[in-house]
Design a protein around this motif. Structure first.
Motif, PDB file in Angstrom:
ATOM      1  N   ARG A 115     -11.551 -22.357  23.744  1.00 61.34           N
ATOM      2  CA  ARG A 115     -12.109 -21.750  24.952  1.00 61.34           C
ATOM      3  C   ARG A 115     -12.873 -20.468  24.634  1.00 61.34           C
ATOM      4  N   LEU A 116     -12.312 -19.631  23.746  1.00 61.51           N
ATOM      5  CA  LEU A 116     -12.971 -18.377  23.388  1.00 61.51           C
ATOM      6  C   LEU A 116     -14.310 -18.630  22.689  1.00 61.51           C
ATOM      7  N   ALA A 117     -14.399 -19.731  21.964  1.00 64.26           N
ATOM      8  CA  ALA A 117     -15.643 -20.047  21.256  1.00 64.26           C
ATOM      9  C   ALA A 117     -16.740 -20.516  22.210  1.00 64.26           C
ATOM     10  N   GLU A 118     -16.333 -21.090  23.344  1.00 66.26           N
ATOM     11  CA  GLU A 118     -17.305 -21.561  24.335  1.00 66.26           C
ATOM     12  C   GLU A 118     -17.956 -20.366  25.026  1.00 66.26           C
ATOM     13  N   ASP A 119     -19.236 -20.329  25.032  1.00 63.63           N
ATOM     14  CA  ASP A 119     -19.994 -19.287  25.734  1.00 63.63           C
ATOM     15  C   ASP A 119     -19.559 -17.876  25.319  1.00 63.63           C
ATOM     16  N   SER A 120     -19.218 -17.727  24.048  1.00 57.76           N
ATOM     17  CA  SER A 120     -18.790 -16.432  23.518  1.00 57.76           C
ATOM     18  C   SER A 120     -19.929 -15.417  23.589  1.00 57.76           C
ATOM     19  N   PRO A 121     -19.617 -14.154  23.853  1.00 56.38           N
ATOM     20  CA  PRO A 121     -20.659 -13.121  23.851  1.00 56.38           C
ATOM     21  C   PRO A 121     -21.389 -13.025  22.498  1.00 56.38           C
ATOM     22  N   LEU A 122     -20.761 -13.503  21.440  1.00 58.43           N
ATOM     23  CA  LEU A 122     -21.389 -13.481  20.116  1.00 58.43           C
ATOM     24  C   LEU A 122     -21.944 -14.848  19.732  1.00 58.43           C
ATOM     25  N   GLY A 123     -21.876 -15.787  20.647  1.00 54.16           N
ATOM     26  CA  GLY A 123     -22.258 -17.166  20.365  1.00 54.16           C
ATOM     27  C   GLY A 123     -23.719 -17.383  20.008  1.00 54.16           C
ATOM     28  N   ASP A 124     -24.602 -16.529  20.484  1.00 50.83           N
ATOM     29  CA  ASP A 124     -26.023 -16.706  20.180  1.00 50.83           C
ATOM     30  C   ASP A 124     -26.421 -16.144  18.823  1.00 50.83           C
ATOM     31  N   LEU A 125     -25.492 -15.474  18.155  1.00 55.22           N
ATOM     32  CA  LEU A 125     -25.791 -14.934  16.836  1.00 55.22           C
ATOM     33  C   LEU A 125     -25.592 -16.019  15.785  1.00 55.22           C
ATOM     34  N   GLY A 126     -26.516 -16.079  14.864  1.00 55.86           N
ATOM     35  CA  GLY A 126     -26.373 -17.019  13.753  1.00 55.86           C
ATOM     36  C   GLY A 126     -25.345 -16.506  12.759  1.00 55.86           C
ATOM     37  N   GLU A 127     -25.007 -17.343  11.801  1.00 59.99           N
ATOM     38  CA  GLU A 127     -23.982 -16.965  10.821  1.00 59.99           C
ATOM     39  C   GLU A 127     -24.385 -15.705  10.057  1.00 59.99           C
ATOM     40  N   HIS A 128     -25.628 -15.626   9.641  1.00 53.90           N
ATOM     41  CA  HIS A 128     -26.099 -14.441   8.901  1.00 53.90           C
ATOM     42  C   HIS A 128     -26.016 -13.191   9.786  1.00 53.90           C
ATOM     43  N   GLU A 129     -26.381 -13.328  11.058  1.00 56.89           N
ATOM     44  CA  GLU A 129     -26.316 -12.187  11.978  1.00 56.89           C
ATOM     45  C   GLU A 129     -24.866 -11.739  12.212  1.00 56.89           C
ATOM     46  N   ARG A 130     -23.966 -12.709  12.377  1.00 49.65           N
ATOM     47  CA  ARG A 130     -22.547 -12.363  12.555  1.00 49.65           C
ATOM     48  C   ARG A 130     -21.998 -11.675  11.309  1.00 49.65           C
ATOM     49  N   ASN A 131     -22.379 -12.185  10.139  1.00 52.38           N
ATOM     50  CA  ASN A 131     -21.933 -11.561   8.891  1.00 52.38           C
ATOM     51  C   ASN A 131     -22.464 -10.135   8.769  1.00 52.38           C
ATOM     52  N   SER A 132     -23.729  -9.935   9.134  1.00 56.45           N
ATOM     53  CA  SER A 132     -24.318  -8.596   9.068  1.00 56.45           C
ATOM     54  C   SER A 132     -23.629  -7.656  10.043  1.00 56.45           C
ATOM     55  N   LEU A 133     -23.398  -8.123  11.269  1.00 58.35           N
ATOM     56  CA  LEU A 133     -22.716  -7.299  12.272  1.00 58.35           C
ATOM     57  C   LEU A 133     -21.304  -6.962  11.789  1.00 58.35           C
ATOM     58  N   HIS A 134     -20.618  -7.931  11.241  1.00 62.25           N
ATOM     59  CA  HIS A 134     -19.270  -7.719  10.713  1.00 62.25           C
ATOM     60  C   HIS A 134     -19.280  -6.634   9.639  1.00 62.25           C
ATOM     61  N   THR A 135     -20.196  -6.740   8.713  1.00 59.28           N
ATOM     62  CA  THR A 135     -20.302  -5.763   7.623  1.00 59.28           C
ATOM     63  C   THR A 135     -20.610  -4.368   8.160  1.00 59.28           C
ATOM     64  N   LEU A 136     -21.550  -4.279   9.085  1.00 60.85           N
ATOM     65  CA  LEU A 136     -21.932  -2.982   9.644  1.00 60.85           C
ATOM     66  C   LEU A 136     -20.789  -2.350  10.436  1.00 60.85           C
ATOM     67  N   LEU A 137     -20.091  -3.146  11.232  1.00 55.90           N
ATOM     68  CA  LEU A 137     -18.974  -2.611  11.998  1.00 55.90           C
ATOM     69  C   LEU A 137     -17.834  -2.163  11.085  1.00 55.90           C
ATOM     70  N   GLN A 138     -17.548  -2.947  10.061  1.00 50.68           N
ATOM     71  CA  GLN A 138     -16.512  -2.527   9.108  1.00 50.68           C
ATOM     72  C   GLN A 138     -16.888  -1.227   8.435  1.00 50.68           C
ATOM     73  N   ARG A 139     -18.159  -1.082   8.071  1.00 50.68           N
ATOM     74  CA  ARG A 139     -18.628   0.133   7.417  1.00 50.68           C
ATOM     75  C   ARG A 139     -18.506   1.338   8.354  1.00 50.68           C
ATOM     76  N   ALA A 140     -18.888   1.143   9.619  1.00 48.43           N
ATOM     77  CA  ALA A 140     -18.793   2.221  10.595  1.00 48.43           C
ATOM     78  C   ALA A 140     -17.340   2.619  10.836  1.00 48.43           C
ATOM     79  N   LEU A 141     -16.447   1.643  10.862  1.00 53.15           N
ATOM     80  CA  LEU A 141     -15.040   1.932  11.132  1.00 53.15           C
ATOM     81  C   LEU A 141     -14.305   2.472   9.896  1.00 53.15           C
ATOM     82  N   ALA A 142     -14.852   2.280   8.724  1.00 60.14           N
ATOM     83  CA  ALA A 142     -14.214   2.761   7.502  1.00 60.14           C
ATOM     84  C   ALA A 142     -14.148   4.280   7.432  1.00 60.14           C
ATOM     85  N   ARG A 143     -14.962   4.960   8.210  1.00 61.24           N
ATOM     86  CA  ARG A 143     -14.997   6.426   8.204  1.00 61.24           C
ATOM     87  C   ARG A 143     -13.831   7.035   8.967  1.00 61.24           C
ATOM     88  N   ARG A 144     -13.092   6.242   9.729  1.00 63.55           N
ATOM     89  CA  ARG A 144     -11.987   6.768  10.535  1.00 63.55           C
ATOM     90  C   ARG A 144     -10.915   7.346   9.677  1.00 63.55           C
TER      91      ARG A 144
END
Length: 144
Positions: A115-144
């Motif tokens: 159900r969560l995968a259906e119409d997910s807010p991140l569903g329109d992102l391709g695999e490369h885009e999701r990977n990039s977003l994941h990397t960027l968010l992890q990098r931003a959160l690593a400063r905490r």
């Protein structure tokens, strides 16, 4: 000849990014709520089920849910009453319990993940885009 270079206002950009991240978090929260609206789960219980891909201690689950252990205790108590989660002795820490999904909990988790995968807010992102977003968010959160 004078060349005008438009500088990006970093504080305005940071505010915009913060606003977008906040809006995304709100949108994801709404999506989770809509996915469980016709079930007996609350959105917080759904997040706990989502995070229980493997046996976890209460402290580990609280960290994954970004909340206090006391809040997780309440959520897990309700999931246990519904027969979705069981507490078992931790294999290496006698003072701790591990949370494990029951067979019904595992079944409901799979339904929830679908159900969560259906119409997910991140569903329109391709695999490369999701990977990039994941990397960027992890990098931003690593400063905490």
């Amino acid at each position: 000849q004078v060349v005008s270079i438009r500088r990006v206002d970093s504080s305005a950009q940071t505010r915009e990014l913060c606003s977008l991240v906040s809006e995304l978090a709100h949108t994801i929260d709404e999506h989770v709520r809509s996915c469980v609206a016709d079930s007996e789960l609350t959105s917080t219980q759904a997040v706990a089920l989502r995070e229980l891909a493997e046996p976890l201690s209460m402290r580990e689950l609280a960290a994954r849910m970004h909340c206090a252990t006391s809040n997780v205790t309440f959520v897990v108590d309700r999931l246990e009453e519904q027969g979705l989660v069981a507490r078992e002795p931790h294999p290496t820490d006698r003072r701790s319990k591990r949370l494990v999904l029951t067979a019904e909990g595992a079944r409901q988790r799979e339904v929830l993940l679908s159900r969560l995968a259906e119409d997910s807010p991140l569903g329109d992102l391709g695999e490369h885009e999701r990977n990039s977003l994941h990397t960027l968010l992890q990098r931003a959160l690593a400063r905490r």
